[in-house]
Design an enzyme around this catalytic site. Sequence first.
Site, PDB file in Angstrom:
ATOM      1  N   GLU A  51       0.870  -1.172   0.000  1.00  0.00           N
ATOM      2  CA  GLU A  51       0.000   0.000   0.000  1.00  0.00           C
ATOM      3  C   GLU A  51       0.903   1.217   0.000  1.00  0.00           C
ATOM      4  O   GLU A  51       1.924   1.239   0.696  1.00  0.00           O
ATOM      5  CB  GLU A  51      -0.894   0.021   1.241  1.00  0.00           C
ATOM      6  CG  GLU A  51      -1.940  -1.065   1.239  1.00  0.00           C
ATOM      7  CD  GLU A  51      -2.087  -1.733   2.585  1.00  0.00           C
ATOM      8  OE1 GLU A  51      -1.199  -1.581   3.430  1.00  0.00           O
ATOM      9  OE2 GLU A  51      -3.091  -2.435   2.776  1.00  0.00           O
ATOM     10  N   TYR A  63       7.885   1.687  -7.642  1.00  0.00           N
ATOM     11  CA  TYR A  63       7.115   0.452  -7.754  1.00  0.00           C
ATOM     12  C   TYR A  63       6.739   0.161  -9.204  1.00  0.00           C
ATOM     13  O   TYR A  63       6.748  -1.000  -9.624  1.00  0.00           O
ATOM     14  CB  TYR A  63       5.875   0.510  -6.856  1.00  0.00           C
ATOM     15  CG  TYR A  63       6.205   0.801  -5.410  1.00  0.00           C
ATOM     16  CD1 TYR A  63       7.327   0.250  -4.789  1.00  0.00           C
ATOM     17  CD2 TYR A  63       5.417   1.654  -4.659  1.00  0.00           C
ATOM     18  CE1 TYR A  63       7.641   0.525  -3.470  1.00  0.00           C
ATOM     19  CE2 TYR A  63       5.716   1.934  -3.328  1.00  0.00           C
ATOM     20  CZ  TYR A  63       6.831   1.378  -2.746  1.00  0.00           C
ATOM     21  OH  TYR A  63       7.138   1.661  -1.445  1.00  0.00           O
TER      22      TYR A  63
END
Length: 148
Positions: free
Chosen positions: A106, A118
């Site tokens: 998250e 990411y």
Amino acid sequence: MNDLRIDRLRWWHLPAVAEMEIAIFEAEAWSEGLLWTELSAGNDYRAVFDGDRIVGYAGTALHGTELWINNIAVAPDARRRGVAQMLMDDLIERARAHDVKSVYLEVAVDNVPAQRLYDRYGFYGVGVRKNYYQHTGTDAAVMRMDLL
């Protein structure tokens, strides 16, 4: 970057990590007690050291063939030195060694630098958790990466 090394995070490192949490995440910082709970639960935490100083850390929790990245952080004065990449490479290598199929995390929807990192590793969005960060009311993007 030659002086950077990665190693397991130990309980005696927690005061320094808790200080980093406050410097990086402010109101959303994890306390030393919460970090202790993470270690005592058997979750895997690794740190990047520059000499004796921790300049970054990451924690993961393994659930069968799924791995959750609980947190990843780099000291502000150590950014742009490859610390986050070292941590990501290490946790992905260890995930593969444990036959992990999917990695989840998250990230705050307004944390664009982290999302770029990411993205480079092949994570993609799978949902949003509204008001996930309680102190700021910020939403969290839930991201997934499949390991083949």
